[in-house]
Scaffold this motif. Structure first.
Motif, PDB file in Angstrom:
ATOM      1  N   GLU A 143       0.824  -1.197   0.000  1.00 38.40           N
ATOM      2  CA  GLU A 143       0.000   0.000   0.000  1.00 38.40           C
ATOM      3  C   GLU A 143       0.872   1.265   0.000  1.00 38.40           C
ATOM      4  O   GLU A 143       2.059   1.203   0.322  1.00 38.40           O
ATOM      5  CB  GLU A 143      -0.950   0.010   1.204  1.00 38.40           C
ATOM      6  CG  GLU A 143      -0.255  -0.004   2.551  1.00 38.40           C
ATOM      7  CD  GLU A 143      -0.087  -1.400   3.111  1.00 38.40           C
ATOM      8  OE1 GLU A 143       0.047  -1.510   4.337  1.00 38.40           O
ATOM      9  OE2 GLU A 143      -0.078  -2.378   2.328  1.00 38.40           O
ATOM     10  N   PRO A 144       0.303   2.426  -0.352  1.00 36.24           N
ATOM     11  CA  PRO A 144       1.080   3.671  -0.403  1.00 36.24           C
ATOM     12  C   PRO A 144       1.702   4.011   0.952  1.00 36.24           C
ATOM     13  O   PRO A 144       1.064   3.890   1.998  1.00 36.24           O
ATOM     14  CB  PRO A 144       0.045   4.720  -0.811  1.00 36.24           C
ATOM     15  CG  PRO A 144      -1.030   3.950  -1.513  1.00 36.24           C
ATOM     16  CD  PRO A 144      -1.081   2.624  -0.815  1.00 36.24           C
ATOM     17  N   ILE A 145       2.938   4.450   0.910  1.00 37.11           N
ATOM     18  CA  ILE A 145       3.669   4.807   2.134  1.00 37.11           C
ATOM     19  C   ILE A 145       3.456   6.283   2.448  1.00 37.11           C
ATOM     20  O   ILE A 145       3.622   7.150   1.591  1.00 37.11           O
ATOM     21  CB  ILE A 145       5.176   4.506   1.970  1.00 37.11           C
ATOM     22  CG1 ILE A 145       5.383   2.998   1.791  1.00 37.11           C
ATOM     23  CG2 ILE A 145       5.969   5.018   3.168  1.00 37.11           C
ATOM     24  CD1 ILE A 145       6.812   2.626   1.423  1.00 37.11           C
ATOM     25  N   LYS A 146       3.084   6.580   3.706  1.00 36.25           N
ATOM     26  CA  LYS A 146       2.884   7.960   4.132  1.00 36.25           C
ATOM     27  C   LYS A 146       4.146   8.552   4.755  1.00 36.25           C
ATOM     28  O   LYS A 146       4.426   9.736   4.590  1.00 36.25           O
ATOM     29  CB  LYS A 146       1.747   8.029   5.157  1.00 36.25           C
ATOM     30  CG  LYS A 146       0.380   7.656   4.592  1.00 36.25           C
ATOM     31  CD  LYS A 146      -0.661   7.593   5.690  1.00 36.25           C
ATOM     32  CE  LYS A 146      -0.806   8.922   6.415  1.00 36.25           C
ATOM     33  NZ  LYS A 146      -1.841   8.834   7.484  1.00 36.25           N
ATOM     34  N   ALA A 147       4.892   7.728   5.492  1.00 40.35           N
ATOM     35  CA  ALA A 147       6.060   8.252   6.200  1.00 40.35           C
ATOM     36  C   ALA A 147       7.110   7.158   6.368  1.00 40.35           C
ATOM     37  O   ALA A 147       6.794   5.968   6.412  1.00 40.35           O
ATOM     38  CB  ALA A 147       5.654   8.795   7.571  1.00 40.35           C
ATOM     39  N   ILE A 148       8.356   7.591   6.449  1.00 32.95           N
ATOM     40  CA  ILE A 148       9.481   6.703   6.732  1.00 32.95           C
ATOM     41  C   ILE A 148      10.211   7.270   7.935  1.00 32.95           C
ATOM     42  O   ILE A 148      10.645   8.427   7.924  1.00 32.95           O
ATOM     43  CB  ILE A 148      10.453   6.605   5.531  1.00 32.95           C
ATOM     44  CG1 ILE A 148       9.733   6.079   4.293  1.00 32.95           C
ATOM     45  CG2 ILE A 148      11.652   5.728   5.886  1.00 32.95           C
ATOM     46  CD1 ILE A 148      10.575   6.161   3.014  1.00 32.95           C
ATOM     47  N   GLU A 187      -1.553   3.833   5.557  1.00 33.68           N
ATOM     48  CA  GLU A 187      -2.892   4.051   6.099  1.00 33.68           C
ATOM     49  C   GLU A 187      -3.311   2.900   7.013  1.00 33.68           C
ATOM     50  O   GLU A 187      -4.033   3.086   7.988  1.00 33.68           O
ATOM     51  CB  GLU A 187      -3.907   4.178   4.946  1.00 33.68           C
ATOM     52  CG  GLU A 187      -3.791   5.464   4.149  1.00 33.68           C
ATOM     53  CD  GLU A 187      -4.346   6.674   4.887  1.00 33.68           C
ATOM     54  OE1 GLU A 187      -4.888   6.502   6.002  1.00 33.68           O
ATOM     55  OE2 GLU A 187      -4.221   7.789   4.370  1.00 33.68           O
ATOM     56  N   LYS A 188      -2.837   1.684   6.704  1.00 34.92           N
ATOM     57  CA  LYS A 188      -3.305   0.492   7.410  1.00 34.92           C
ATOM     58  C   LYS A 188      -2.437   0.099   8.595  1.00 34.92           C
ATOM     59  O   LYS A 188      -2.912  -0.459   9.572  1.00 34.92           O
ATOM     60  CB  LYS A 188      -3.375  -0.687   6.440  1.00 34.92           C
ATOM     61  CG  LYS A 188      -4.378  -0.502   5.312  1.00 34.92           C
ATOM     62  CD  LYS A 188      -4.383  -1.717   4.396  1.00 34.92           C
ATOM     63  CE  LYS A 188      -5.381  -1.567   3.256  1.00 34.92           C
ATOM     64  NZ  LYS A 188      -5.366  -2.742   2.357  1.00 34.92           N
ATOM     65  N   ARG A 189      -1.102   0.346   8.501  1.00 33.15           N
ATOM     66  CA  ARG A 189      -0.233  -0.236   9.523  1.00 33.15           C
ATOM     67  C   ARG A 189       1.122   0.468   9.568  1.00 33.15           C
ATOM     68  O   ARG A 189       1.461   1.274   8.706  1.00 33.15           O
ATOM     69  CB  ARG A 189      -0.005  -1.724   9.235  1.00 33.15           C
ATOM     70  CG  ARG A 189       0.664  -1.990   7.893  1.00 33.15           C
ATOM     71  CD  ARG A 189       0.940  -3.478   7.684  1.00 33.15           C
ATOM     72  NE  ARG A 189      -0.297  -4.249   7.642  1.00 33.15           N
ATOM     73  CZ  ARG A 189      -1.020  -4.434   6.550  1.00 33.15           C
ATOM     74  NH1 ARG A 189      -0.644  -3.884   5.401  1.00 33.15           N
ATOM     75  NH2 ARG A 189      -2.119  -5.155   6.578  1.00 33.15           N
TER      76      ARG A 189
END
Length: 531
Positions: free
Chosen positions: A347-352, A422-424
């Motif tokens: 899924e799309p990554i929001k933050a690293i 978003e999920k985990r």
């Protein structure tokens, strides 16, 4: 095969010999940079491109540069390089900011003398057979206040030379600390105060959003009446129209400009005004400076292509040759941690978020960050590298954060990478043992000790008997040789993981067989760039 470098502008034979002595296959074609079509035709053959100002490295050139790893400019300015396109392509852009520092500083001092004593106009008048001694009344520099905007490398040299001339020096530079200012013998002030107090103002800052038009019409109006302004830094730092008006009104007594908003400057509001000294961007134009930057660019490129050392890069953290040796295994580890999470995350990554613990927290974290981000981004773009990865991440709106802390556990140092979707949240940690080999030491909070191989299998399951036998038997029956087998679990009967390092890629039918047993929550093949 030896790295291959194209020199498409004029560099000295001594610089070219530096490439040869370093084992670089150098192609010296000093006129090629002027021929865009020919350059685009041949650039795909080269690992490096050494230029001055004649070669224009456009997006079109970069599109054809299929093997290019580094572009290096003999000089400071890199306006002739499309740095955004280079970064997206994963090409490092270097310059040589120190080779012409003294030359540029000396030119600023010379321009200050010239405008203080109206030397060019007096010279022209005398050459014309006039003897206008009373017309050219000058001012002394001794005892005057010099305002230096930008007290970095070149500005610092100007400060030193001005103090030798017995001038009082005030400096505006947001990055200049009080202690450093005291060592330099200058007074650190805010811009407003500098404008009010300075008899002469000299600029030594790069052109950025923050410095563009720093001497605007509004700020010029705040200057001391009779001020003289010198710009040997970059065009666009001064509102030239406003300055021309203030020269005509007499508020500004004189100006000396080596750089202009539009270059080549064939016309300009400052031209032909009395007591305005203009030169055609000669700040670095001495034989010594031209030789210095040529030698520097050859050495920097050779060091990078041979050892991985990154010096004076504009789109990549600098890494010295010594750092490259020490950090090599840690850079590999950071890349592997990123690659693990990247392959596990669909899924799309929001933050690293990247955590550095213990001795690794003292290293060059910018370089390690780039390696981790590159590892993650390879899932969506196999051609990504340490240069292009942060650009791609920024384009996707991914927030990057880092934390460094003192040693907190068993290991002298470790790195932990976490991605947020978003999920985990998903995390993996690793370290480098004394043998120089990176290891995974924690996945999903479960402690392990796993050697990293090119081909691996990751599984998750409930902690029940029979999993080891099931994995071993399935691999054995299908001719898959296991080099290393690592297990971990959260607690008895809880969540368990296995990491298998195997000799070859695992066939799809083997993965299907394992998945079909119903014993695993996840069966995931992983690939790593292991040298």
């Amino acid at each position: 095969m030896a790295p291959k470098v194209l020199v498409s502008d004029k560099l000295s034979e001594t610089a070219v010999q530096i490439f040869r002595d370093a084992g670089i296959d150098v192609d010296f074609q000093p006129e090629l940079g002027k021929d865009k079509a020919k350059l685009a035709e041949v650039i795909g053959q080269y690992d490096g491109l050494a230029i001055r100002s004649a070669t224009k490295v456009t997006e079109k050139i970069l599109d054809a540069a299929t093997n290019l790893k580094v572009i290096a400019r003999a000089g400071i300015g890199t306006d002739n390089i499309d740095k955004v396109a280079a970064s997206k392509k994963g090409v490092i852009v270097m310059n040589t900011p120190f080779g012409n520092m003294i030359t540029t500083a000396e030119h600023a001092i010379a321009m200050m003398f010239a405008v203080a004593r109206q030397i060019p106009e007096a010279s022209a008048s005398t050459h014309a057979g006039k003897w206008e001694k009373s017309k050219f009344m000058g001012v002394e520099l001794t005892g005057k206040t010099l305002g230096v905007i930008g007290a970095g490398n070149i500005g610092g040299i100007v400060c030193d030379r001005a103090r030798g001339l017995k001038m009082k020096v005030v400096a505006y530079d947001p990055f200049l600390g009080e202690e450093k200012a005291a060592k330099m013998g200058v007074e650190k002030v805010e811009l407003e105060e500098l404008l009010k107090r300075a008899d002469f103002i000299t600029l030594h800052v790069p052109f950025t959003d923050a410095t563009a038009n720093i001497l605007s019409r509004e700020n010029l109006a705040k200057t001391k009446k009779g001020v003289r302004i010198i710009n040997c830094a970059r065009g666009g730092l001064v509102d030239e129209e406003a300055l021309a008006d203030m020269l005509k009104s007499g508020h500004v007594a004189g100006a000396a400009f080596d750089v202009f908003a539009q270059e080549p400057a064939t016309e300009n509001p400052l031209f032909n005004l009395p007591n305005v000294v203009c030169t055609p961007h000669l700040g670095a134009a001495t034989s010594e400076a031209q030789e210095n930057v040529a030698l520097q660019v050859a050495q920097q490129m050779s060091n990078y292509l041979n050892t991985g050392a990154v010096e004076n890069a504009l789109n990549m953290p600098s890494v010295t040759a010594e750092e490259a040796k020490i950090m090599g295994p840690w850079v590999s580890l950071a890349g592997h941690l990123g690659a693990f999470i990247g392959q596990m995350t669909d899924e799309p990554i929001k933050a690293i978020n990247i955590l550095y613990d213990g001795n690794v927290a003292q290293m060059n974290l910018d370089a390690l960050n780039c390696a981790s981000i590159a590892g993650i981004m390879k899932r969506v773009n196999p051609d990504v590298n340490m240069v292009s990865a942060p650009v791609i991440a920024a384009e996707r709106g991914i927030k990057i954060s880092t934390t460094n802390q003192e040693k907190s556990g068993t290991f002298d140092g470790y790195v932990k990478v976490t991605v947020v979707t978003e999920k985990r949240e998903r995390s993996v940690a690793g370290t480098v043992f004394s043998d120089g080999k990176p290891r995974f030491i924690q996945i999903k909070g479960i402690n392990i000790d796993a050697e990293i191989g090119a081909h691996m299998l990751y599984t998750t399951n409930e902690d029940v008997p029979g999993i080891i036998g099931l994995l071993g038997n399935t691999m054995g029956k299908n001719g898959v040789n296991i080099a290393n087998f690592t297990l971990g679990r959260s607690d008895v009967g809880g969540e368990a993981i296995a990491l298998l390092y195997v000799d070859n890629p695992i066939p799809a039918d083997v993965l299907k067989t394992l998945d079909g047993t119903g014993m695993f929550q996840q069966v995931k093949p992983l690939e790593f760039d292991v040298v």
